[in-house]
Design a protein around this motif. Sequence first.
Motif, PDB file in Angstrom:
ATOM      1  N   LEU A  63       0.830  -1.207   0.000  1.00  0.00           N
ATOM      2  CA  LEU A  63       0.000   0.000   0.000  1.00  0.00           C
ATOM      3  C   LEU A  63       0.863   1.255   0.000  1.00  0.00           C
ATOM      4  O   LEU A  63       0.540   2.244  -0.672  1.00  0.00           O
ATOM      5  CB  LEU A  63      -0.923  -0.003   1.220  1.00  0.00           C
ATOM      6  N   LEU A  64       1.962   1.232   0.755  1.00  0.00           N
ATOM      7  CA  LEU A  64       2.878   2.371   0.747  1.00  0.00           C
ATOM      8  C   LEU A  64       3.449   2.601  -0.650  1.00  0.00           C
ATOM      9  O   LEU A  64       3.604   3.745  -1.095  1.00  0.00           O
ATOM     10  CB  LEU A  64       4.015   2.138   1.733  1.00  0.00           C
ATOM     11  N   VAL A  65       3.751   1.519  -1.345  1.00  0.00           N
ATOM     12  CA  VAL A  65       4.295   1.629  -2.698  1.00  0.00           C
ATOM     13  C   VAL A  65       3.270   2.250  -3.645  1.00  0.00           C
ATOM     14  O   VAL A  65       3.612   3.032  -4.535  1.00  0.00           O
ATOM     15  CB  VAL A  65       4.738   0.244  -3.215  1.00  0.00           C
ATOM     16  N   VAL A  66       1.984   1.933  -3.438  1.00  0.00           N
ATOM     17  CA  VAL A  66       0.935   2.396  -4.355  1.00  0.00           C
ATOM     18  C   VAL A  66       0.420   3.785  -3.989  1.00  0.00           C
ATOM     19  O   VAL A  66       0.323   4.679  -4.850  1.00  0.00           O
ATOM     20  CB  VAL A  66      -0.231   1.390  -4.384  1.00  0.00           C
ATOM     21  N   ILE A  67       0.075   3.995  -2.713  1.00  0.00           N
ATOM     22  CA  ILE A  67      -0.582   5.248  -2.345  1.00  0.00           C
ATOM     23  C   ILE A  67       0.347   6.228  -1.643  1.00  0.00           C
ATOM     24  O   ILE A  67      -0.076   7.326  -1.270  1.00  0.00           O
ATOM     25  CB  ILE A  67      -1.802   4.989  -1.432  1.00  0.00           C
ATOM     26  N   GLY A  68       1.614   5.840  -1.449  1.00  0.00           N
ATOM     27  CA  GLY A  68       2.583   6.766  -0.853  1.00  0.00           C
ATOM     28  C   GLY A  68       2.847   7.960  -1.763  1.00  0.00           C
ATOM     29  O   GLY A  68       2.486   7.958  -2.940  1.00  0.00           O
ATOM     30  N   ARG A  69       3.503   8.950  -1.213  1.00  0.00           N
ATOM     31  CA  ARG A  69       3.757  10.173  -1.988  1.00  0.00           C
ATOM     32  C   ARG A  69       4.542   9.890  -3.265  1.00  0.00           C
ATOM     33  O   ARG A  69       4.371  10.583  -4.270  1.00  0.00           O
ATOM     34  CB  ARG A  69       4.509  11.186  -1.124  1.00  0.00           C
ATOM     35  N   GLY A  74      -0.518   7.689  -5.312  1.00  0.00           N
ATOM     36  CA  GLY A  74      -0.259   8.777  -4.371  1.00  0.00           C
ATOM     37  C   GLY A  74       0.294  10.010  -5.055  1.00  0.00           C
ATOM     38  O   GLY A  74      -0.102  11.140  -4.734  1.00  0.00           O
ATOM     39  N   ARG A  75       1.195   9.821  -6.021  1.00  0.00           N
ATOM     40  CA  ARG A  75       1.771  10.960  -6.749  1.00  0.00           C
ATOM     41  C   ARG A  75       0.689  11.670  -7.564  1.00  0.00           C
ATOM     42  O   ARG A  75       0.648  12.895  -7.623  1.00  0.00           O
ATOM     43  CB  ARG A  75       2.888  10.482  -7.672  1.00  0.00           C
ATOM     44  N   TRP A  76      -0.206  10.872  -8.181  1.00  0.00           N
ATOM     45  CA  TRP A  76      -1.279  11.465  -8.995  1.00  0.00           C
ATOM     46  C   TRP A  76      -2.264  12.249  -8.126  1.00  0.00           C
ATOM     47  O   TRP A  76      -2.663  13.362  -8.475  1.00  0.00           O
ATOM     48  CB  TRP A  76      -2.018  10.365  -9.752  1.00  0.00           C
ATOM     49  N   LEU A  77      -2.656  11.677  -6.989  1.00  0.00           N
ATOM     50  CA  LEU A  77      -3.581  12.369  -6.094  1.00  0.00           C
ATOM     51  C   LEU A  77      -2.977  13.667  -5.564  1.00  0.00           C
ATOM     52  O   LEU A  77      -3.664  14.683  -5.441  1.00  0.00           O
ATOM     53  CB  LEU A  77      -3.963  11.456  -4.923  1.00  0.00           C
ATOM     54  N   GLN A  90      -8.250   8.030   6.315  1.00  0.00           N
ATOM     55  CA  GLN A  90      -8.631   7.442   5.035  1.00  0.00           C
ATOM     56  C   GLN A  90      -7.674   6.323   4.642  1.00  0.00           C
ATOM     57  O   GLN A  90      -8.087   5.316   4.048  1.00  0.00           O
ATOM     58  CB  GLN A  90      -8.673   8.514   3.944  1.00  0.00           C
ATOM     59  N   ALA A  91      -6.376   6.495   4.982  1.00  0.00           N
ATOM     60  CA  ALA A  91      -5.413   5.426   4.715  1.00  0.00           C
ATOM     61  C   ALA A  91      -5.740   4.188   5.539  1.00  0.00           C
ATOM     62  O   ALA A  91      -5.580   3.055   5.076  1.00  0.00           O
ATOM     63  CB  ALA A  91      -3.998   5.917   5.022  1.00  0.00           C
ATOM     64  N   LEU A 158     -12.341  -4.146  12.000  1.00  0.00           N
ATOM     65  CA  LEU A 158     -12.287  -3.573  13.342  1.00  0.00           C
ATOM     66  C   LEU A 158     -10.999  -3.935  14.059  1.00  0.00           C
ATOM     67  O   LEU A 158     -10.487  -3.158  14.864  1.00  0.00           O
ATOM     68  CB  LEU A 158     -13.498  -4.051  14.149  1.00  0.00           C
ATOM     69  N   GLY A 159     -10.454  -5.116  13.766  1.00  0.00           N
ATOM     70  CA  GLY A 159      -9.249  -5.564  14.459  1.00  0.00           C
ATOM     71  C   GLY A 159      -7.972  -5.415  13.662  1.00  0.00           C
ATOM     72  O   GLY A 159      -6.922  -5.876  14.104  1.00  0.00           O
ATOM     73  N   GLU A 160      -8.023  -4.774  12.502  1.00  0.00           N
ATOM     74  CA  GLU A 160      -6.826  -4.636  11.664  1.00  0.00           C
ATOM     75  C   GLU A 160      -5.743  -3.837  12.393  1.00  0.00           C
ATOM     76  O   GLU A 160      -6.009  -2.820  13.024  1.00  0.00           O
ATOM     77  CB  GLU A 160      -7.201  -3.957  10.349  1.00  0.00           C
ATOM     78  N   PHE A 161      -4.499  -4.303  12.261  1.00  0.00           N
ATOM     79  CA  PHE A 161      -3.396  -3.674  12.983  1.00  0.00           C
ATOM     80  C   PHE A 161      -2.176  -3.381  12.092  1.00  0.00           C
ATOM     81  O   PHE A 161      -1.796  -2.230  11.910  1.00  0.00           O
ATOM     82  CB  PHE A 161      -2.968  -4.558  14.159  1.00  0.00           C
ATOM     83  N   GLY A 162      -1.584  -4.429  11.527  1.00  0.00           N
ATOM     84  CA  GLY A 162      -0.298  -4.289  10.855  1.00  0.00           C
ATOM     85  C   GLY A 162      -0.285  -3.331   9.689  1.00  0.00           C
ATOM     86  O   GLY A 162       0.511  -2.375   9.655  1.00  0.00           O
ATOM     87  N   ALA A 163      -1.159  -3.561   8.708  1.00  0.00           N
ATOM     88  CA  ALA A 163      -1.188  -2.705   7.528  1.00  0.00           C
ATOM     89  C   ALA A 163      -1.607  -1.282   7.896  1.00  0.00           C
ATOM     90  O   ALA A 163      -1.083  -0.303   7.352  1.00  0.00           O
ATOM     91  CB  ALA A 163      -2.151  -3.285   6.483  1.00  0.00           C
ATOM     92  N   THR A 164      -2.540  -1.172   8.846  1.00  0.00           N
ATOM     93  CA  THR A 164      -2.998   0.151   9.279  1.00  0.00           C
ATOM     94  C   THR A 164      -1.871   0.944   9.920  1.00  0.00           C
ATOM     95  O   THR A 164      -1.697   2.138   9.658  1.00  0.00           O
ATOM     96  CB  THR A 164      -4.163   0.003  10.272  1.00  0.00           C
ATOM     97  N   LEU A 165      -1.087   0.283  10.763  1.00  0.00           N
ATOM     98  CA  LEU A 165       0.015   0.967  11.436  1.00  0.00           C
ATOM     99  C   LEU A 165       1.042   1.486  10.432  1.00  0.00           C
ATOM    100  O   LEU A 165       1.600   2.575  10.603  1.00  0.00           O
ATOM    101  CB  LEU A 165       0.677   0.023  12.432  1.00  0.00           C
ATOM    102  N   MET A 166       1.265   0.739   9.342  1.00  0.00           N
ATOM    103  CA  MET A 166       2.274   1.138   8.370  1.00  0.00           C
ATOM    104  C   MET A 166       1.842   2.323   7.519  1.00  0.00           C
ATOM    105  O   MET A 166       2.647   3.191   7.200  1.00  0.00           O
ATOM    106  CB  MET A 166       2.631  -0.045   7.465  1.00  0.00           C
ATOM    107  N   VAL A 167       0.556   2.389   7.146  1.00  0.00           N
ATOM    108  CA  VAL A 167       0.121   3.457   6.237  1.00  0.00           C
ATOM    109  C   VAL A 167      -0.540   4.629   6.966  1.00  0.00           C
ATOM    110  O   VAL A 167      -0.585   5.739   6.430  1.00  0.00           O
ATOM    111  CB  VAL A 167      -0.845   2.912   5.159  1.00  0.00           C
TER     112      VAL A 167
END
Length: 223
Positions: A63-69, A74-77, A90-91, A158-167
């Motif tokens: 997700l960082l690779v896709v929606i990161g700056r 991410g660059r397009w947005l 939102q992330a 509701l219980g998501e942790f890992g991916a949420t913490l990174m983005v």
Amino acid sequence: MGAAWIALGLSLKVALWATCIDLVLGVAVGWLLARVRFPGRDVLDALLTLPMVLPPTVLGYYLLVVIGRNGPLGRWLDAVFGINLIFTWQAAVIAAAVVAFPLVLKGARTAFETVDPQLEQAARVLGVRPFGVFLRVTLPLAWRGVLAGTLLAFARSLGEFGATLMVAGSIPGKTQTLSIAVYEAVQAGQDDTANLLVLVTSITCVTVLLLAGRLAPARRALP
């Protein structure tokens, strides 16, 4: 203690948004995989199911690779709308939606596959348009399975942790969801807050699982 309820409210908001996104996309793709045969269908199904087996940190990295700056989306947005998704709630929604999507997809596809195609054909013979067949025949017959998958996706979001913490990080009041708040409370030695958050999370998830079990299509009794 007030921060704990803020984290709970944010988690519910993130889970609701993620579940709504998964419901729309999961029903559409689930119907496509259940009713349309095309080259690469199994490959597409496997790719869309990957979030169930990949480590959350790997998903977070993707997700960082896709929606990161510096990522393509991410660059397009950022260039067109001035939007930076990283470290926003939102992330967190995107992360939760990606992780929970296979649950809706599998539930919807299985439910649609149990619907007799002859019933849909009969509706078309009577002059019902294709989208009308879906709304008036297919979906009403498959709704229990779809809703069961949706409830499971809500509990997973509701219980998501890992991916949420990174983005999204862990910004109190902004991106600190319930599971991240539990982690932070344990790290800070705030046992009372951690116990409260764990209790609330457990009760919510058990309730959702019980509802999903009741709504799942009934299995035939073994002979």
